[in-house]
Design an enzyme around this catalytic site. Structure first.
Site, PDB file in Angstrom:
ATOM      1  N   ILE A 140       0.838  -1.204   0.000  1.00  0.00           N
ATOM      2  CA  ILE A 140       0.000   0.000   0.000  1.00  0.00           C
ATOM      3  C   ILE A 140       0.871   1.252   0.000  1.00  0.00           C
ATOM      4  O   ILE A 140       0.652   2.180  -0.786  1.00  0.00           O
ATOM      5  CB  ILE A 140      -0.961  -0.005   1.203  1.00  0.00           C
ATOM      6  CG1 ILE A 140      -2.002  -1.118   1.043  1.00  0.00           C
ATOM      7  CG2 ILE A 140      -1.653   1.360   1.340  1.00  0.00           C
ATOM      8  CD1 ILE A 140      -2.932  -1.284   2.230  1.00  0.00           C
ATOM      9  N   THR A 212      -4.238   6.186   7.164  1.00  0.00           N
ATOM     10  CA  THR A 212      -5.159   5.182   6.632  1.00  0.00           C
ATOM     11  C   THR A 212      -4.650   3.786   6.993  1.00  0.00           C
ATOM     12  O   THR A 212      -5.055   2.804   6.372  1.00  0.00           O
ATOM     13  CB  THR A 212      -5.309   5.301   5.100  1.00  0.00           C
ATOM     14  OG1 THR A 212      -4.017   5.241   4.484  1.00  0.00           O
ATOM     15  CG2 THR A 212      -5.991   6.597   4.710  1.00  0.00           C
ATOM     16  N   GLY A 213      -3.755   3.734   8.000  1.00  0.00           N
ATOM     17  CA  GLY A 213      -3.191   2.454   8.433  1.00  0.00           C
ATOM     18  C   GLY A 213      -3.981   1.868   9.593  1.00  0.00           C
ATOM     19  O   GLY A 213      -4.971   1.165   9.403  1.00  0.00           O
ATOM     20  N   ARG A 214      -3.540   2.160  10.807  1.00  0.00           N
ATOM     21  CA  ARG A 214      -4.232   1.730  12.017  1.00  0.00           C
ATOM     22  C   ARG A 214      -4.228   2.893  13.006  1.00  0.00           C
ATOM     23  O   ARG A 214      -3.244   3.637  13.110  1.00  0.00           O
ATOM     24  CB  ARG A 214      -3.565   0.494  12.634  1.00  0.00           C
ATOM     25  CG  ARG A 214      -3.773  -0.800  11.863  1.00  0.00           C
ATOM     26  CD  ARG A 214      -5.229  -1.249  11.912  1.00  0.00           C
ATOM     27  NE  ARG A 214      -5.468  -2.522  11.229  1.00  0.00           N
ATOM     28  CZ  ARG A 214      -5.825  -2.644   9.971  1.00  0.00           C
ATOM     29  NH1 ARG A 214      -5.946  -1.560   9.212  1.00  0.00           N
ATOM     30  NH2 ARG A 214      -6.071  -3.849   9.445  1.00  0.00           N
ATOM     31  N   ASP A 238      -8.591   8.082   8.580  1.00  0.00           N
ATOM     32  CA  ASP A 238      -9.592   7.063   8.238  1.00  0.00           C
ATOM     33  C   ASP A 238      -9.661   5.995   9.321  1.00  0.00           C
ATOM     34  O   ASP A 238     -10.559   5.151   9.287  1.00  0.00           O
ATOM     35  CB  ASP A 238      -9.254   6.426   6.882  1.00  0.00           C
ATOM     36  CG  ASP A 238     -10.324   5.449   6.429  1.00  0.00           C
ATOM     37  OD1 ASP A 238     -11.502   5.855   6.378  1.00  0.00           O
ATOM     38  OD2 ASP A 238      -9.997   4.282   6.146  1.00  0.00           O
ATOM     39  N   GLU A 243     -11.812   3.131  17.769  1.00  0.00           N
ATOM     40  CA  GLU A 243     -12.876   3.116  16.763  1.00  0.00           C
ATOM     41  C   GLU A 243     -13.804   1.907  16.899  1.00  0.00           C
ATOM     42  O   GLU A 243     -14.954   1.935  16.448  1.00  0.00           O
ATOM     43  CB  GLU A 243     -12.283   3.117  15.354  1.00  0.00           C
ATOM     44  CG  GLU A 243     -11.556   1.830  14.986  1.00  0.00           C
ATOM     45  CD  GLU A 243     -10.982   1.859  13.575  1.00  0.00           C
ATOM     46  OE1 GLU A 243     -11.303   0.947  12.801  1.00  0.00           O
ATOM     47  OE2 GLU A 243     -10.216   2.782  13.256  1.00  0.00           O
ATOM     48  N   THR A 276     -12.838   3.340   5.951  1.00  0.00           N
ATOM     49  CA  THR A 276     -13.510   2.968   4.708  1.00  0.00           C
ATOM     50  C   THR A 276     -12.596   2.994   3.491  1.00  0.00           C
ATOM     51  O   THR A 276     -13.057   2.753   2.370  1.00  0.00           O
ATOM     52  CB  THR A 276     -14.712   3.908   4.479  1.00  0.00           C
ATOM     53  OG1 THR A 276     -15.539   3.409   3.440  1.00  0.00           O
ATOM     54  CG2 THR A 276     -14.262   5.316   4.141  1.00  0.00           C
ATOM     55  N   ALA A 277     -11.307   3.248   3.682  1.00  0.00           N
ATOM     56  CA  ALA A 277     -10.395   3.381   2.542  1.00  0.00           C
ATOM     57  C   ALA A 277     -10.348   2.122   1.684  1.00  0.00           C
ATOM     58  O   ALA A 277     -10.214   2.191   0.458  1.00  0.00           O
ATOM     59  CB  ALA A 277      -8.988   3.729   3.030  1.00  0.00           C
ATOM     60  N   TYR A 278     -10.472   0.963   2.314  1.00  0.00           N
ATOM     61  CA  TYR A 278     -10.376  -0.313   1.588  1.00  0.00           C
ATOM     62  C   TYR A 278     -11.652  -0.670   0.842  1.00  0.00           C
ATOM     63  O   TYR A 278     -11.684  -1.610   0.035  1.00  0.00           O
ATOM     64  CB  TYR A 278     -10.084  -1.449   2.587  1.00  0.00           C
ATOM     65  CG  TYR A 278     -11.291  -1.784   3.450  1.00  0.00           C
ATOM     66  CD1 TYR A 278     -12.162  -2.807   3.110  1.00  0.00           C
ATOM     67  CD2 TYR A 278     -11.586  -1.027   4.592  1.00  0.00           C
ATOM     68  CE1 TYR A 278     -13.283  -3.089   3.877  1.00  0.00           C
ATOM     69  CE2 TYR A 278     -12.702  -1.300   5.359  1.00  0.00           C
ATOM     70  CZ  TYR A 278     -13.544  -2.331   5.001  1.00  0.00           C
ATOM     71  OH  TYR A 278     -14.650  -2.590   5.753  1.00  0.00           O
TER      72      TYR A 278
END
Length: 315
Positions: A140, A212-214, A238, A243, A276-278
């Site tokens: 990625i 956008t990782g963790r 993201d 979360e 939601t990036a994936y």
């Protein structure tokens, strides 16, 4: 997608909307393989119960395994494997967040919604004028670098195992040089709070952070202090610490208890999206197909008899 693809692979799926727990372990009866998502932390007691039920393989529908204690799973006879899916899904989304945060999109859209069409008080920035630091250059992170090259910006990268053609620098140097830092490294004991108060203080005044990782790659409290004080120029997230139980749920008519999330949402220069990036057709097809392939490969290895007919899988 699982129902559609399973017959092609001669797999018989048992599908449940509930996350794996000790309460529904009986669903795994007679199955070596199960597939889980990234949303639920799978505890040691669940892993122990899965092992006792005969589960020998977990395919997680995610690129990371931080929600599973992989070492403990192995100690109870369970192998854990992630899936590879389209890196373009997260890479495209990352570039979108970068552009949105440096062009003050959140504030602009909020103004338009109330029919205020004046220009923003602060001008936007162009990527070609910036140095972007990419932390983590797996498939990625490498895809993000490929896309950034088209914008003409300077790119620096950090990874404890350099994997791609990039300008690698030490982490401290990356933080000091970058106008924007984007996180793509796996979450583990070494990378938890990789960007903590000390490292955020090393960043350029006015710099931006993209994650956008963790969520736990970032010390959220330290991030908030830097954003609220004006030390950082903005952030696009993201993923977020805490979360779980919030993202993917409908909170329109109930209170959110996460004060960190509420504080972040109040800031005009912070964008938050719910992990939601994936979430693209292509990436989900890859995820389902590779989950089935992973389970079949495991079943083949464990049986030593070629591809087993009618392999069963709990999802």
């Amino acid at each position: 997608m699982f129902r559609e693809m399973a017959s092609r692979f001669d797999v018989i799926p048992t599908i449940t909307a509930a996350s794996v727990s000790e309460a529904n372990i009986e669903l795994t009866s007679g199955n070596q393989c199960i597939s889980v998502n990234h949303k639920t932390h799978i505890t040691k007691s669940i892993l122990r119960a899965l092992g006792q039920a005969g589960v020998a393989y977990i395919s997680t529908r995610s690129s990371g395994c931080n929600h599973i204690d992989v070492d403990f799973a192995q100690s109870v006879g369970i192998s854990v494997e992630n899936v590879v899916y389209s890196p373009a899904s997260v890479a495209d989304y990352t570039l979108m967040l970068m552009l949105m945060v440096i062009r003050h999109t959140k504030s602009t859209l909020s103004r338009v919604d109330i029919h205020d069409f004046r220009l923003h008080d602060v001008r936007g920035k162009e990527l070609r004028d910036m140095t972007v630091g990419v932390i983590g250059t797996g498939y990625i992170g490498a895809a993000v670098i490929d896309r950034l090259r088209g914008f003409g910006c300077r790119i620096v990268a950090y990874d404890h195992r350099p994997k791609t053609s990039a300008n690698y620098v030490p982490l401290d140097a990356l933080l000091q040089q970058s106008d924007m830092v984007t996180l793509h490294t796996p979450l583990n004991a070494d990378t938890n709070h990789l960007l903590n108060h000390q490292r955020i203080e090393q960043m350029k005044p006015g710099a931006f952070i993209i994650n956008t990782g963790r969520g736990s790659l970032l010390d959220t409290e330290a991030l908030l202090l830097a954003l609220e004080s004006g030390r950082l120029g903005g952030a696009a997230l993201d993923v977020l610490e805490g979360e779980e139980g919030i993202f993917y749920a409908d909170y329109r008519n109930k209170p959110i208890e996460s004060q960190l999330l509420l504080r972040l949402q109040k800031l005009p220069h912070v964008l938050i999206t719910p992990h939601t990036a994936y979430y693209t057709d292509h990436a989900l097809r890859d995820t389902v197909e590779n989950t089935l392939i992973n389970c079949l490969k495991f079943a083949r290895r464990s049986s030593n008899l070629g591809t087993p007919s009618g392999t069963t899988l709990v999802i």
